[in-house]
Design a protein around this motif. Sequence first.
Motif, short mmCIF file in Angstrom:
data_model
loop_
_atom_site.label_atom_id
_atom_site.label_comp_id
_atom_site.label_asym_id
_atom_site.label_seq_id
_atom_site.Cartn_x
_atom_site.Cartn_y
_atom_site.Cartn_z
N ARG A 1 -38.27 -32.85 118.07
CA ARG A 1 -38.71 -32.00 116.96
C ARG A 1 -37.49 -31.51 116.19
O ARG A 1 -36.51 -31.06 116.79
CB ARG A 1 -39.52 -30.81 117.45
N LYS A 2 -37.57 -31.58 114.87
CA LYS A 2 -36.45 -31.24 114.00
C LYS A 2 -36.86 -30.15 113.02
O LYS A 2 -37.89 -30.27 112.36
CB LYS A 2 -36.01 -32.50 113.22
N VAL A 3 -36.04 -29.10 112.94
CA VAL A 3 -36.26 -28.03 111.95
C VAL A 3 -35.23 -28.22 110.84
O VAL A 3 -34.02 -28.26 111.11
CB VAL A 3 -36.11 -26.64 112.58
N ARG A 4 -35.70 -28.35 109.63
CA ARG A 4 -34.80 -28.61 108.49
C ARG A 4 -35.35 -27.93 107.24
O ARG A 4 -36.47 -27.45 107.23
CB ARG A 4 -34.65 -30.11 108.26
N GLU A 5 -34.55 -27.91 106.20
CA GLU A 5 -34.93 -27.16 105.02
C GLU A 5 -35.93 -27.90 104.15
O GLU A 5 -36.60 -27.29 103.33
CB GLU A 5 -33.68 -26.80 104.22
N ARG A 6 -36.01 -29.20 104.24
CA ARG A 6 -37.02 -29.98 103.52
C ARG A 6 -37.39 -31.19 104.37
O ARG A 6 -36.53 -31.80 104.99
CB ARG A 6 -36.53 -30.41 102.15
N ALA A 7 -38.64 -31.51 104.38
CA ALA A 7 -39.13 -32.55 105.26
C ALA A 7 -38.71 -33.94 104.81
O ALA A 7 -38.61 -34.87 105.62
CB ALA A 7 -40.65 -32.49 105.36
N SER A 8 -38.45 -34.12 103.51
CA SER A 8 -38.18 -35.46 103.00
C SER A 8 -36.82 -35.99 103.42
O SER A 8 -36.69 -37.17 103.76
CB SER A 8 -38.29 -35.46 101.47
N TYR A 9 -35.80 -35.10 103.41
CA TYR A 9 -34.45 -35.63 103.62
C TYR A 9 -33.51 -34.45 103.82
O TYR A 9 -33.13 -33.79 102.86
CB TYR A 9 -34.03 -36.43 102.39
N ALA A 10 -33.13 -34.17 105.04
CA ALA A 10 -32.18 -33.09 105.30
C ALA A 10 -31.70 -33.22 106.74
O ALA A 10 -32.40 -33.75 107.60
CB ALA A 10 -32.83 -31.72 105.09
N PHE A 11 -30.50 -32.71 106.97
CA PHE A 11 -29.98 -32.70 108.33
C PHE A 11 -30.57 -31.52 109.10
O PHE A 11 -31.05 -30.56 108.50
CB PHE A 11 -28.45 -32.64 108.31
N ALA A 12 -30.52 -31.60 110.42
CA ALA A 12 -31.17 -30.60 111.26
C ALA A 12 -30.44 -29.26 111.19
O ALA A 12 -29.21 -29.21 111.27
CB ALA A 12 -31.22 -31.09 112.70
N LEU A 13 -31.20 -28.20 110.99
CA LEU A 13 -30.68 -26.87 111.27
C LEU A 13 -30.64 -26.70 112.79
O LEU A 13 -29.66 -26.24 113.35
CB LEU A 13 -31.58 -25.81 110.63
N VAL A 14 -31.74 -27.10 113.40
CA VAL A 14 -31.89 -27.10 114.86
C VAL A 14 -32.83 -28.25 115.21
O VAL A 14 -33.78 -28.52 114.47
CB VAL A 14 -32.50 -25.78 115.37
N SER A 15 -32.56 -28.94 116.29
CA SER A 15 -33.52 -29.94 116.78
C SER A 15 -33.55 -29.90 118.31
O SER A 15 -32.60 -29.44 118.95
CB SER A 15 -33.17 -31.35 116.28
N VAL A 16 -34.67 -30.38 118.85
CA VAL A 16 -34.85 -30.39 120.30
C VAL A 16 -35.43 -31.74 120.71
O VAL A 16 -36.43 -32.19 120.14
CB VAL A 16 -35.82 -29.27 120.76
N ALA A 17 -34.81 -32.38 121.68
CA ALA A 17 -35.39 -33.56 122.34
C ALA A 17 -35.64 -33.17 123.79
O ALA A 17 -34.75 -32.60 124.44
CB ALA A 17 -34.43 -34.74 122.27
N ALA A 18 -36.84 -33.46 124.29
CA ALA A 18 -37.17 -33.01 125.64
C ALA A 18 -38.10 -33.97 126.33
O ALA A 18 -38.93 -34.64 125.70
CB ALA A 18 -37.81 -31.62 125.58
N ASP A 19 -37.94 -34.02 127.65
CA ASP A 19 -38.83 -34.79 128.52
C ASP A 19 -39.08 -33.93 129.75
O ASP A 19 -38.14 -33.50 130.41
CB ASP A 19 -38.16 -36.12 128.90
N LEU A 20 -40.34 -33.66 130.02
CA LEU A 20 -40.72 -32.73 131.08
C LEU A 20 -41.57 -33.45 132.12
O LEU A 20 -42.54 -34.14 131.78
CB LEU A 20 -41.51 -31.58 130.45
N ASP A 21 -41.22 -33.27 133.39
CA ASP A 21 -42.00 -33.83 134.50
C ASP A 21 -42.67 -32.66 135.22
O ASP A 21 -42.00 -31.82 135.83
CB ASP A 21 -41.07 -34.59 135.45
N VAL A 22 -43.99 -32.61 135.15
CA VAL A 22 -44.75 -31.49 135.71
C VAL A 22 -45.72 -32.01 136.77
O VAL A 22 -46.39 -33.03 136.58
CB VAL A 22 -45.54 -30.77 134.59
N ALA A 23 -45.81 -31.29 137.88
CA ALA A 23 -46.78 -31.63 138.95
C ALA A 23 -47.23 -30.35 139.62
O ALA A 23 -46.41 -29.46 139.90
CB ALA A 23 -46.15 -32.59 139.96
N ASP A 24 -48.53 -30.24 139.88
CA ASP A 24 -49.11 -29.08 140.57
C ASP A 24 -48.70 -27.76 139.93
O ASP A 24 -48.43 -26.77 140.62
CB ASP A 24 -48.68 -29.09 142.05
#
Length: 327
Positions: free
Chosen positions: A227-250
């Motif tokens: 997920r990328k947070v930027r000033e315009r959706a069409s074309y901008a570099f990330a202000l902040v971004s997050v890449a994540a993979d979560l393994d959940v059980a029980d």
Amino acid sequence: MNPFDYVRPDDAAGAVATVARNPGAVFLAGGTNLVDHLKLGVSAPELLVDVSRLPLDEVRELPDGGLRVGAGVRNSDLAAHPLVRSRFPALAQALLAGASGQLRNAATTGGNLLQRTRCPYFQDVTTPCNKRDPGAGCSAIGGHHRDAAIFGASPECVATHPSDMAVAMAALDAQVRVQGPEGERAVPVVEFHRLPGDEPQRDSVLRHGELITAVDLPGSAPRSVYRKVRERASYAFALVSVAADLDVADGRVRNARIALGGVAHKPWRATRAEGALRGAPVGEQAFRAAADAELAAAEPLSGNAYKVPMTRGTLVAVLRDLVEEAR
């Protein structure tokens, strides 16, 4: 633009040898960043060694279910590849979040990893910049630093790394395969880019003459998200971004892999947040505690302190969505 020589070797070994014996030589692939720097005067190589037509443009399956991505694979092709979309959706999402369609059609996997900061002082040759001209000073620290780093900066440089793709690869434990004058080696993406320290001119651990030939993506991460947070959706570099993979059980987190973008001189692997999440019960409280654990190390400047709550909110939202999608 300064004049330069141009050659197009027939194979990777020839390209490596040519650059290795010429201190003023650089590799040219898609050219989406380097050509801009030639025009701006940021870079003035004596020789361009064109590697864009080398046979490095395939995506192959690995025995563990992972993928080997050739360095010459175009960003648009990689984002659309069915195995990337199904096994590593965070990578496909990151690629599609980067640049425009036209640029993605030209940009390569290897070149994307090596793109340089978009700090305005780095690209403006009339202003001091330690990254462009070591020892000149950093204009951003006392100037416009709204997009600057909140993790791992130094008195010499507060620039951020611009790649979306590299952030996803950092979270996915990708390995960069390199061919150089002394042979081949593999470097984890999380160790490939450098923090600025007192040598901000060095973006990565690559040695002169070393050529990226591929990136290995181990295993699979079919629920990973970018997920990328930027000033315009069409074309901008990330202000902040997050890449994540979560393994959940029980109802508990067995494992978490998280990388942040737009916050450091390199893709920032959020190891403190990962450690706080392992073994914790899934839920808002644990997600917020993990974000706080990571952000305790943040050192924002006066103009980019907004990135701290923005990072916290984005990370918590991504973790919440990952759990919801898994149910």
